[in-house]
Design an enzyme around this catalytic site. Structure first.
Site, short mmCIF file in Angstrom:
data_model
loop_
_atom_site.label_atom_id
_atom_site.label_comp_id
_atom_site.label_asym_id
_atom_site.label_seq_id
_atom_site.Cartn_x
_atom_site.Cartn_y
_atom_site.Cartn_z
N ASP A 1 3.01 27.44 26.47
CA ASP A 1 3.91 27.41 25.20
C ASP A 1 3.57 25.91 24.69
O ASP A 1 3.89 24.89 25.37
CB ASP A 1 5.48 27.67 25.49
N HIS A 2 3.55 25.87 23.42
CA HIS A 2 3.32 24.70 22.70
C HIS A 2 2.32 23.63 23.47
O HIS A 2 2.76 22.51 23.70
CB HIS A 2 4.62 24.13 22.50
N GLY B 1 11.35 30.06 17.82
CA GLY B 1 12.40 29.71 17.60
C GLY B 1 13.53 30.93 17.36
O GLY B 1 14.26 31.17 16.17
P1 13P Z 1 14.35 29.38 20.92
O1 13P Z 1 14.85 27.76 21.12
O2 13P Z 1 15.14 29.77 19.58
O3 13P Z 1 14.72 30.11 22.04
O4 13P Z 1 12.94 29.21 20.76
C1 13P Z 1 11.96 29.59 21.82
C2 13P Z 1 10.70 28.90 21.46
O5 13P Z 1 10.29 29.25 20.34
C3 13P Z 1 9.62 28.79 22.76
O6 13P Z 1 8.53 28.47 22.18
O1 G3H Z 2 9.82 25.64 22.22
C1 G3H Z 2 10.33 25.33 23.18
C2 G3H Z 2 10.78 25.84 24.31
O2 G3H Z 2 12.24 26.29 24.30
C3 G3H Z 2 10.54 25.28 25.75
O3 G3H Z 2 11.45 23.97 25.69
O4 G3H Z 2 10.08 22.00 26.12
O5 G3H Z 2 12.38 22.35 26.84
O6 G3H Z 2 10.66 23.54 28.17
P1 G3H Z 2 11.08 22.79 26.69
ZN ZN Z 3 8.46 27.19 20.36
#
Ligand code: 13P
Ligand code: G3H
Ligand code: ZN
Length: 330
Positions: free
Chosen positions: A93-94, A233
């Site tokens: 993720d990201h 999000g």
């Molecule tokens: P939320 O913070 O809305 O749960 O989003 C999570 C997210 O986008 C993880 O990549």
């Molecule tokens: O988009 C972000 C996710 O909620 C992950 O959050 O970077 O705090 O692990 P984190």
């Molecule tokens: Zn995200």
């Protein structure tokens, strides 16, 4: 080099194709520890839902990448033991650099996100295309992002949205070769997605956030028909859980999320992956606070992490059945 295929994981290509056709979205739940992973797998086995297990770079630092990989492999075996072999994607993720994406691919991830949204358009294309070229050699799928979400992402804080420009999506997708595209239509990360002054109030005085920009989503769908779209999000910040947190000593002020009906609507479109992390954090925290406040003599972590895991599982089942529509799609 460890191939995700040897770990029993799948990439997201086929799951997304089915989700778009079937008008539902695959849940993308973040995990950092064993209880979160157990809750996710239990919920998905019980509802027969495919799942994307997401690991942020923060999670990777917190939990150690080797352990995470064994946990994902364990998740596949755990699902079988619970009685149903749900398709499991292990997704970064990201991801913010080529090196991080490469390292995850070499460690057994079946899917990665390269988030070049903080770069210029041309740099985003260049970085994303480089990740795609590497990932596709190993049949790993790649998510790119166009547009910026407001809110907190790791250490990056964006004050306001930059909505995805529909005029850019065709060019971005064809130049990068990405398999899915995260877009910005008004969702944001974290538990305080909108300031109270951005919201209106309903007859009961409850804050109502501004609606998602479905017009932008529709325009994007017209330009890249049938292409998998991702919503980050997408937590809804359940107010009953926030109330439990605040009742037992918490201080979550003006916490507000995306209404679930809007996510339900999005799931029936080309949106085929919906990211939820904050709601899970809120559910766990509510349970932990309640147990510690009502049973102050308790000191066995299983006595508060166990209820937190059960609460989390109930939340995931609700999301799968009532928001994403992915139940019985495994
Ligand atoms: P939320 O913070 O809305 O749960 O989003 C999570 C997210 O986008 C993880 O990549
Ligand atoms: O988009 C972000 C996710 O909620 C992950 O959050 O970077 O705090 O692990 P984190
Ligand atoms: Zn995200």
């Amino acid at each position: 080099m460890i191939s995700y295929k040897d770990l029993g994981l799948v990439n997201s290509r086929e799951l997304f194709a089915k989700a778009i056709k079937g008008e539902y979205a695959i849940p993308a739940f973040n995990f950092n520890n064993m209880e979160q992973m157990q809750a996710i797998i239990q919920a998905c086995v019980e509802t027969r839902s495919p799942v994307i297990l997401q690991v942020s770079s923060g999670a990777r630092k917190y939990a150690n990448q080797t352990l995470l990989r064994y946990m994902a492999q364990g998740a596949v075996e755990y699902a079988k033991e619970l009685g149903f072999n749900v398709p499991v994607v292990l997704h970064l993720d990201h991801g913010d650099t080529f090196e991080l994406c490469k390292s995850c691919i070499e460690y057994g991830f079946s899917s990665v996100m390269i988030d070049g949204s903080s770069h210029s358009y041309s740099e985003n294309i260049e970085l994303t295309a480089k990740v795609v070229e590497y990932a596709h050699k190993y049949d790993v799928t790649v998510e790119g992002e166009l547009g910026v979400l407001a809110g907190v992402e790791d250490d990056v804080v964006a004050e306001s949205h930059t909505y995805t420009q529909p005029s850019e999506v065709e060019d971005f997708v064809s130049k990068t070769g990405v398999d899915s595209l995260a877009i910005s239509i008004g969702t944001s990360h974290g538990a305080n997605k909108f300031k109270p002054e951005q919201c209106t109030r309903d007859a009961n005085g409850i804050l109502v956030p501004p609606p998602l920009r479905f017009d932008i989503l529709e325009e994007i769908e017209k330009r890249i028909p049938g292409f998998p779209i991702v919503l980050h999000g997408s937590s809804s910040v359940p107010q009953d859980q926030v109330a439990v947190i605040n009742k037992y000593g918490g201080a979550m002020k003006d916490a507000i999320g995306i209404p679930e009906e809007q996510l339900r609507r999005a799931a029936t479109s080309a949106v085929c992956k919906i990211n939820i992390d904050s709601d899970g954090r809120i559910a766990m925290t509510a349970s932990v606070r309640e147990v510690l406040a009502t049973k102050p003599a308790e000191f066995d972590p299983r006595k508060y992490l166990g209820p937190a895991r059960d609460n989390l599982k109930a939340l995931y089942i609700h999301k799968i059945k009532n928001v994403l529509g992915s139940a019985n799609k495994a």
